[in-house]
Write a protein that holds these residues in place. Structure first.
Motif, PDB file in Angstrom:
ATOM      1  N   LEU A  56       0.695  -1.046  -0.077  1.00  9.50           N
ATOM      2  CA  LEU A  56      -0.154   0.025  -0.013  1.00  9.50           C
ATOM      3  C   LEU A  56       0.922   1.250   0.093  1.00  9.50           C
ATOM      4  O   LEU A  56       0.537   2.412  -0.814  1.00  9.50           O
ATOM      5  N   ASN A  57       1.879   1.347   0.960  1.00 10.54           N
ATOM      6  CA  ASN A  57       2.652   2.518   0.769  1.00 10.54           C
ATOM      7  C   ASN A  57       3.564   2.563  -0.548  1.00 10.54           C
ATOM      8  O   ASN A  57       3.752   3.935  -0.871  1.00 10.54           O
ATOM      9  N   THR A  58       3.923   1.688  -1.066  1.00  9.66           N
ATOM     10  CA  THR A  58       4.382   1.684  -2.417  1.00  9.66           C
ATOM     11  C   THR A  58       3.756   2.211  -3.450  1.00  9.66           C
ATOM     12  O   THR A  58       4.042   3.139  -4.221  1.00  9.66           O
ATOM     13  N   LEU A  59       2.569   1.783  -3.428  1.00 11.58           N
ATOM     14  CA  LEU A  59       1.541   2.386  -4.369  1.00 11.58           C
ATOM     15  C   LEU A  59       0.965   3.758  -4.161  1.00 11.58           C
ATOM     16  O   LEU A  59       0.699   4.502  -5.078  1.00 11.58           O
ATOM     17  N   LYS A  60       1.137   4.170  -2.891  1.00  7.74           N
ATOM     18  CA  LYS A  60       0.769   5.463  -2.440  1.00  7.74           C
ATOM     19  C   LYS A  60       1.689   6.545  -2.946  1.00  7.74           C
ATOM     20  O   LYS A  60       1.482   7.412  -3.502  1.00  7.74           O
ATOM     21  N   ILE A  61       3.082   5.995  -3.008  1.00  2.11           N
ATOM     22  CA  ILE A  61       4.311   6.855  -3.455  1.00  2.11           C
ATOM     23  C   ILE A  61       3.947   6.914  -5.096  1.00  2.11           C
ATOM     24  O   ILE A  61       4.443   8.096  -5.495  1.00  2.11           O
ATOM     25  N   GLN A  62       3.660   5.993  -5.453  1.00  5.35           N
ATOM     26  CA  GLN A  62       3.791   5.861  -7.187  1.00  5.35           C
ATOM     27  C   GLN A  62       2.455   6.802  -7.591  1.00  5.35           C
ATOM     28  O   GLN A  62       2.496   7.333  -8.755  1.00  5.35           O
TER      29      GLN A  62
END
Length: 117
Positions: free
Chosen positions: A28-34
């Motif tokens: 979830l954190n990686t998708l929020k960053i992207q």
């Protein structure tokens, strides 16, 4: 990680659930960053909530088993009902009567009448 449902993870141990939860949070954190693929973000959030649901249900079930034969239980494990229903007397308490009332019932029993035709 794919979409997780409650029935898929219900039999897993608490450690496995923690690992799944950590993986979902990382993803979830990686998708929020992207800042892209919002549908996937929504699915991961739902999966996280499913993992939390299963964790809470298993802890509640364990507590129910632990307090099953105990005299006192936590308030969240007691039957809900209404306030008036909780305050009603138990059947045993209702059946108990004072000796004075027992004597009165014996002295003045309920009368039965029959009607002649």
């Amino acid at each position: 990680m794919a979409h997780v449902t409650c029935c898929q993870i219900r039999e897993k141990s608490s450690n496995e659930l923690e690992n799944i939860l950590n993986n979902l949070h990382e993803e979830l954190n990686t998708l929020k960053i992207q800042r892209q693929n919002f549908n996937k973000i929504e699915n991961i959030r739902k999966s996280i909530s499913h993992v939390h649901i299963v964790q809470n249900q298993t802890t509640k079930d364990n507590l129910r088993e632990f307090y099953h034969d105990k005299k006192y239980k936590p308030k969240d494990l007691r039957p809900k009902q209404t306030r008036a229903m909780r305050r009603l007397l138990t059947p045993k308490e209702e059946s108990i009567s004072l000796t004075k009332t027992q004597k009165k019932k014996l002295a003045f029993p309920k009368r039965t009448y029959s009607v002649k035709d």
